[in-house]
Design a protein around this motif. Structure first.
Motif, PDB file in Angstrom:
ATOM      1  N   LEU A   1      11.026  -8.119  -8.997  1.00  0.00           N
ATOM      2  CA  LEU A   1       9.903  -9.193  -9.031  1.00  0.00           C
ATOM      3  C   LEU A   1      10.740  -9.147 -10.370  1.00  0.00           C
ATOM      4  CD1 LEU A   1       7.730  -6.152  -9.901  1.00  0.00           C
ATOM      5  CD2 LEU A   1       7.405  -8.079  -8.567  1.00  0.00           C
ATOM      6  N   GLN A   2       9.287 -10.840 -10.497  1.00  0.00           N
ATOM      7  CA  GLN A   2      10.130 -11.591 -11.427  1.00  0.00           C
ATOM      8  C   GLN A   2       9.737 -11.488 -13.194  1.00  0.00           C
ATOM      9  OE1 GLN A   2      12.771 -13.618 -11.607  1.00  0.00           O
ATOM     10  NE2 GLN A   2      12.750 -13.098  -9.434  1.00  0.00           N
ATOM     11  N   PRO A   3       9.871 -11.979 -14.127  1.00  0.00           N
ATOM     12  CA  PRO A   3       8.693 -11.909 -15.239  1.00  0.00           C
ATOM     13  C   PRO A   3       6.985 -11.578 -15.676  1.00  0.00           C
ATOM     14  CG  PRO A   3      11.095 -12.772 -15.905  1.00  0.00           C
ATOM     15  CD  PRO A   3      11.045 -12.825 -14.464  1.00  0.00           C
ATOM     16  N   GLY A   4       6.991 -10.547 -15.507  1.00  0.00           N
ATOM     17  CA  GLY A   4       5.248 -10.917 -15.523  1.00  0.00           C
ATOM     18  C   GLY A   4       4.703 -11.041 -14.317  1.00  0.00           C
ATOM     19  N   ASP A   5       5.175 -10.323 -13.091  1.00  0.00           N
ATOM     20  CA  ASP A   5       3.822 -10.361 -12.034  1.00  0.00           C
ATOM     21  C   ASP A   5       3.671  -9.184 -11.817  1.00  0.00           C
ATOM     22  OD1 ASP A   5       5.760 -12.684 -11.428  1.00  0.00           O
ATOM     23  OD2 ASP A   5       7.268 -11.661  -9.422  1.00  0.00           O
ATOM     24  N   VAL A   6       2.364  -9.398 -10.577  1.00  0.00           N
ATOM     25  CA  VAL A   6       1.971  -9.082 -10.722  1.00  0.00           C
ATOM     26  C   VAL A   6       2.118  -7.800  -8.889  1.00  0.00           C
ATOM     27  CG1 VAL A   6      -0.360  -7.925  -9.211  1.00  0.00           C
ATOM     28  CG2 VAL A   6       0.285  -9.393 -11.972  1.00  0.00           C
ATOM     29  N   LEU A   7       2.330  -6.039  -9.280  1.00  0.00           N
ATOM     30  CA  LEU A   7       2.790  -5.742  -8.005  1.00  0.00           C
ATOM     31  C   LEU A   7       1.390  -4.663  -8.033  1.00  0.00           C
ATOM     32  CD1 LEU A   7       4.527  -4.285  -5.940  1.00  0.00           C
ATOM     33  CD2 LEU A   7       5.450  -2.572  -7.511  1.00  0.00           C
ATOM     34  N   PHE A   8       0.115  -5.029  -6.664  1.00  0.00           N
ATOM     35  CA  PHE A   8      -0.684  -4.406  -6.420  1.00  0.00           C
ATOM     36  C   PHE A   8      -0.592  -3.340  -5.078  1.00  0.00           C
ATOM     37  CE2 PHE A   8      -4.460  -3.927  -3.799  1.00  0.00           C
ATOM     38  CZ  PHE A   8      -5.062  -3.631  -4.505  1.00  0.00           C
ATOM     39  N   VAL A   9      -1.023  -2.173  -5.527  1.00  0.00           N
ATOM     40  CA  VAL A   9      -1.132  -0.902  -4.838  1.00  0.00           C
ATOM     41  C   VAL A   9      -1.633  -0.645  -4.495  1.00  0.00           C
ATOM     42  CG1 VAL A   9       0.897   1.614  -4.541  1.00  0.00           C
ATOM     43  CG2 VAL A   9       1.643  -0.693  -5.576  1.00  0.00           C
ATOM     44  N   ASP A  10      -2.423  -1.380  -3.523  1.00  0.00           N
ATOM     45  CA  ASP A  10      -3.412  -0.199  -3.050  1.00  0.00           C
ATOM     46  C   ASP A  10      -3.416   1.543  -2.219  1.00  0.00           C
ATOM     47  OD1 ASP A  10      -6.085  -0.319  -1.604  1.00  0.00           O
ATOM     48  OD2 ASP A  10      -5.832  -1.073   0.181  1.00  0.00           O
ATOM     49  N   GLU A  11      -4.412   2.311  -2.195  1.00  0.00           N
ATOM     50  CA  GLU A  11      -4.309   3.533  -1.914  1.00  0.00           C
ATOM     51  C   GLU A  11      -3.294   4.406  -2.886  1.00  0.00           C
ATOM     52  OE1 GLU A  11      -4.949   4.263   2.756  1.00  0.00           O
ATOM     53  OE2 GLU A  11      -4.282   1.667   2.462  1.00  0.00           O
TER      54      GLU A  11
ATOM     55  N   ALA B   1       0.456  -1.424  -0.175  1.00  0.00           N
ATOM     56  CA  ALA B   1      -0.063   0.335   0.269  1.00  0.00           C
ATOM     57  C   ALA B   1       1.036   0.918   0.070  1.00  0.00           C
ATOM     58  CB  ALA B   1      -0.716  -0.129   0.803  1.00  0.00           C
ATOM     59  N   ALA B   2       0.266   2.613  -0.641  1.00  0.00           N
ATOM     60  CA  ALA B   2       1.253   3.334  -0.408  1.00  0.00           C
ATOM     61  C   ALA B   2       1.607   3.764   0.318  1.00  0.00           C
ATOM     62  CB  ALA B   2       0.489   4.712  -1.372  1.00  0.00           C
ATOM     63  N   PRO B   3       1.544   3.927   1.893  1.00  0.00           N
ATOM     64  CA  PRO B   3       2.169   4.354   2.695  1.00  0.00           C
ATOM     65  C   PRO B   3       3.128   3.800   3.166  1.00  0.00           C
ATOM     66  CG  PRO B   3      -0.447   3.962   2.904  1.00  0.00           C
ATOM     67  CD  PRO B   3      -0.031   3.943   2.074  1.00  0.00           C
ATOM     68  N   ALA B   4       3.700   2.760   2.429  1.00  0.00           N
ATOM     69  CA  ALA B   4       4.349   1.452   3.606  1.00  0.00           C
ATOM     70  C   ALA B   4       5.639   1.827   2.000  1.00  0.00           C
ATOM     71  CB  ALA B   4       3.859   0.040   3.337  1.00  0.00           C
ATOM     72  N   LEU B   5       5.316   3.111   1.489  1.00  0.00           N
ATOM     73  CA  LEU B   5       6.698   3.114   0.233  1.00  0.00           C
ATOM     74  C   LEU B   5       7.067   4.572   0.194  1.00  0.00           C
ATOM     75  CD1 LEU B   5       4.327   1.782  -3.268  1.00  0.00           C
ATOM     76  CD2 LEU B   5       5.910   0.220  -1.365  1.00  0.00           C
ATOM     77  N   GLU B   6       7.067   4.771   1.596  1.00  0.00           N
ATOM     78  CA  GLU B   6       7.541   6.259   2.182  1.00  0.00           C
ATOM     79  C   GLU B   6       8.668   6.629   1.142  1.00  0.00           C
ATOM     80  OE1 GLU B   6       6.828   9.963   2.959  1.00  0.00           O
ATOM     81  OE2 GLU B   6       4.255   8.623   2.938  1.00  0.00           O
ATOM     82  N   ARG B   7       9.837   5.916   1.260  1.00  0.00           N
ATOM     83  CA  ARG B   7      11.272   6.084   0.834  1.00  0.00           C
ATOM     84  C   ARG B   7      11.398   5.628  -0.889  1.00  0.00           C
ATOM     85  NH1 ARG B   7      13.359   3.193   5.817  1.00  0.00           N
ATOM     86  NH2 ARG B   7      11.985   1.845   4.945  1.00  0.00           N
ATOM     87  N   PRO B   8      12.390   6.212  -1.387  1.00  0.00           N
ATOM     88  CA  PRO B   8      12.738   5.578  -2.712  1.00  0.00           C
ATOM     89  C   PRO B   8      13.050   3.906  -2.521  1.00  0.00           C
ATOM     90  CG  PRO B   8      13.403   7.865  -2.025  1.00  0.00           C
ATOM     91  CD  PRO B   8      12.761   7.320  -1.013  1.00  0.00           C
ATOM     92  N   ARG B   9      13.323   3.922  -1.224  1.00  0.00           N
ATOM     93  CA  ARG B   9      14.419   2.165  -1.533  1.00  0.00           C
ATOM     94  C   ARG B   9      13.156   1.187  -1.371  1.00  0.00           C
ATOM     95  NH1 ARG B   9      17.633   2.166   4.721  1.00  0.00           N
ATOM     96  NH2 ARG B   9      15.924   3.518   5.277  1.00  0.00           N
ATOM     97  N   ASP B  10      12.046   1.636  -0.710  1.00  0.00           N
ATOM     98  CA  ASP B  10      10.667   1.090  -0.825  1.00  0.00           C
ATOM     99  C   ASP B  10      10.150   0.926  -1.967  1.00  0.00           C
ATOM    100  OD1 ASP B  10      11.178   1.803   2.228  1.00  0.00           O
ATOM    101  OD2 ASP B  10       9.829   2.904   2.065  1.00  0.00           O
ATOM    102  N   ILE B  11      10.551   1.037  -2.709  1.00  0.00           N
ATOM    103  CA  ILE B  11       9.854   1.011  -4.361  1.00  0.00           C
ATOM    104  C   ILE B  11      10.578  -0.312  -4.521  1.00  0.00           C
ATOM    105  CG2 ILE B  11       9.866   3.307  -5.569  1.00  0.00           C
ATOM    106  CD1 ILE B  11       6.965   0.818  -5.348  1.00  0.00           C
ATOM    107  N   VAL B  12      11.944   1.018  -5.013  1.00  0.00           N
ATOM    108  CA  VAL B  12      12.752   0.399  -5.523  1.00  0.00           C
ATOM    109  C   VAL B  12      13.238  -0.901  -4.964  1.00  0.00           C
ATOM    110  CG1 VAL B  12      16.057   0.431  -5.977  1.00  0.00           C
ATOM    111  CG2 VAL B  12      14.497   2.290  -6.104  1.00  0.00           C
ATOM    112  N   GLY B  13      13.158  -1.362  -4.014  1.00  0.00           N
ATOM    113  CA  GLY B  13      13.257  -3.151  -3.636  1.00  0.00           C
ATOM    114  C   GLY B  13      12.664  -3.642  -4.157  1.00  0.00           C
ATOM    115  N   LEU B  14      10.773  -3.262  -3.991  1.00  0.00           N
ATOM    116  CA  LEU B  14       9.894  -3.924  -4.593  1.00  0.00           C
ATOM    117  C   LEU B  14      10.215  -4.319  -6.033  1.00  0.00           C
ATOM    118  CD1 LEU B  14       6.721  -3.095  -3.135  1.00  0.00           C
ATOM    119  CD2 LEU B  14       7.937  -5.361  -3.497  1.00  0.00           C
ATOM    120  N   LEU B  15       9.869  -3.693  -7.020  1.00  0.00           N
ATOM    121  CA  LEU B  15      10.741  -3.167  -8.169  1.00  0.00           C
ATOM    122  C   LEU B  15      11.384  -4.237  -9.127  1.00  0.00           C
ATOM    123  CD1 LEU B  15       9.910   0.418  -9.157  1.00  0.00           C
ATOM    124  CD2 LEU B  15       8.156  -1.692  -9.677  1.00  0.00           C
TER     125      LEU B  15
END
Ligand code: ADP
Length: 370
Positions: free
Chosen positions: A129-139, A112-126
């Motif tokens: 990801l494996q090819p074709g994976d789904v990333l669901f971001v709430d709010e 969820a967006a509030p858990a992606l405050e710092r740049p490294r949060d989203i970088v780590g997640l992205l």
């Protein structure tokens, strides 16, 4: 031919249905909140979620669009286009995201967006990801600016553009990413910035479920929970579930408790009605706060128009809460209207709460006998 006017004398409430004093320890407002409650652990919801598109009840238009888009993406061996789902909570956005992953044969990461405050949060997640994976971001409307800017090239070209260092010595590094699908969910599509909104190839609004669809959802859940229920028992629960599957499932659990203790399964229409009356959920699915909102509009403001802030101050309920939690359903069932001058309680609301409506237009009946 004579015209008879059956204009109703107005003003006085017939039979009050709202006691303004909140009953002590009453938690029925919790029962009808569309957001997940503490008791609804991820595990509990997981058990009830459909896993295939064919088992996802209702939202036919969305299913048709996704069916085509997924088949085409699979045939081209590409990831599915980014998808933005918007609409009130509890309508099946997370569930649909998990279904897409399972239909495409990939993983789904949920955040969820509030858990992606710092740049490294989203970088780590992205990067994970494996090819074709789904990333669901709430709010998703709550993303920080820096996270949102990192997402632009990630969504568009599957690359991360990171700046290391500051000032003159700052360097930009590009990190390639595996193709992925971002599924964004929001209750407030208007709060999304247009650059972000424009990067979604598919946008879809989830709508409230109708009685028949909700009845099917209750029957399906009762089957999973092994709670015996008659079709009319399921419809009684569905009628009071505010068009929302999460609420339907929650009401079913409460009714099952009641029936197990007070009577015996199966859940019949009568027992469901009895249980939900006890939980103070009325025949239209209104709870104490809904009734307070409408009663205040009728008694203090003659039915409106009344501004949101004024109404909020009058009943001591947060304006955001009124707008996001209560209003959508009251609008949906035609008990409230939004006009440029403020909110108005409709004739149906006056009637439901037992008030004579002074604003009602005279009803003319034509008497052909004269
Ligand atoms: P949202 O993400 O929109 O808040 P969820 O996807 O978490 O909503 O759905 C809430 C619950 O409602 C889930 O546990 C799921 O079992 C149920 N649900 C939602 N949509 C459907 C549907 N179309 N068919 C069956 N069950 C559904």
């Amino acid at each position: 031919m004579a015209i008879q006017s059956s204009y109703q004398q107005s003003g006085k409430p017939k039979e009050r249905k709202t006691d303004k004093k909140k009953p002590p320890g009453n938690d029925e407002s919790q029962l009808l909140q569309p957001e997940a409650q503490v008791e609804e652990t991820e595990k509990q919801e997981e058990k009830l979620r459909p896993h295939r598109l064919a088992d996802y009840i209702g939202q036919t238009e969305l299913k048709d669009i996704l069916n085509i888009a997924m088949q085409a993406a699979k045939a081209r061996k590409e990831s599915l286009d980014h998808l933005l789902l918007y609409g009130p909570p509890g309508l099946g956005k997370t569930t649909m995201s998990l279904i897409i992953a399972s239909e495409m044969g990939v993983n789904c990461k949920i955040t969820a967006a509030p858990a992606l405050e710092r740049p490294r949060d989203i970088v780590g997640l992205l990067v994970s990801l494996q090819p074709g994976d789904v990333l669901f971001v709430d709010e998703i409307h709550r993303l920080s600016r820096v996270t949102e800017e990192l997402l632009y090239p990630a969504m568009e070209d599957f690359r991360l553009q990171i700046t290391i260092g500051k000032g003159k010595s700052a360097k930009t590094r590009t990190i390639p990413l595996k193709p992925f699908t971002l599924v964004g969910a929001t209750t407030r599509v208007g709060s999304l910035t247009s650059p972000l909104r424009d990067r979604f190839g598919l946008l879809h609004r989830l709508r409230f479920y109708d009685l028949d669809e909700l009845t099917q959802i209750v029957l399906r859940t009762a089957n999973i929970l092994q709670a015996g229920i008659t079709p009319s028992g399921a419809t009684e629960i569905a009628r009071r579930a505010r068009g929302t599957p999460r609420i339907a499932n929650r009401l079913l659990r409460r009714v099952r408790d009641y029936v197990q203790v007070k009577a015996s399964l199966p859940i019949t229409q009568e027992l469901a009605g009895e249980a939900l009356e006890m939980y103070n959920v009325d025949s239209c699915g209104l709870d104490w706060t809904d009734r307070l909102i409408l009663t205040a509009m009728i008694e203090n403001f003659h039915g409106g128009p009344v501004g949101l802030e004024t109404l909020s101050a009058a009943i001591g309920e947060d304006a955001h809460n009124i707008e996001e939690v209560y209003e959508p359903y009251l609008l949906q069932i035609g008990f409230l209207q939004r006009t440029h001058r403020g909110r108005v309680a409709t004739a149906a609301a006056w009637e439901h709460l037992g008030y004579d409506n002074p604003n009602r237009l005279p009803l003319f009946t034509i008497n052909y006998s004269q």
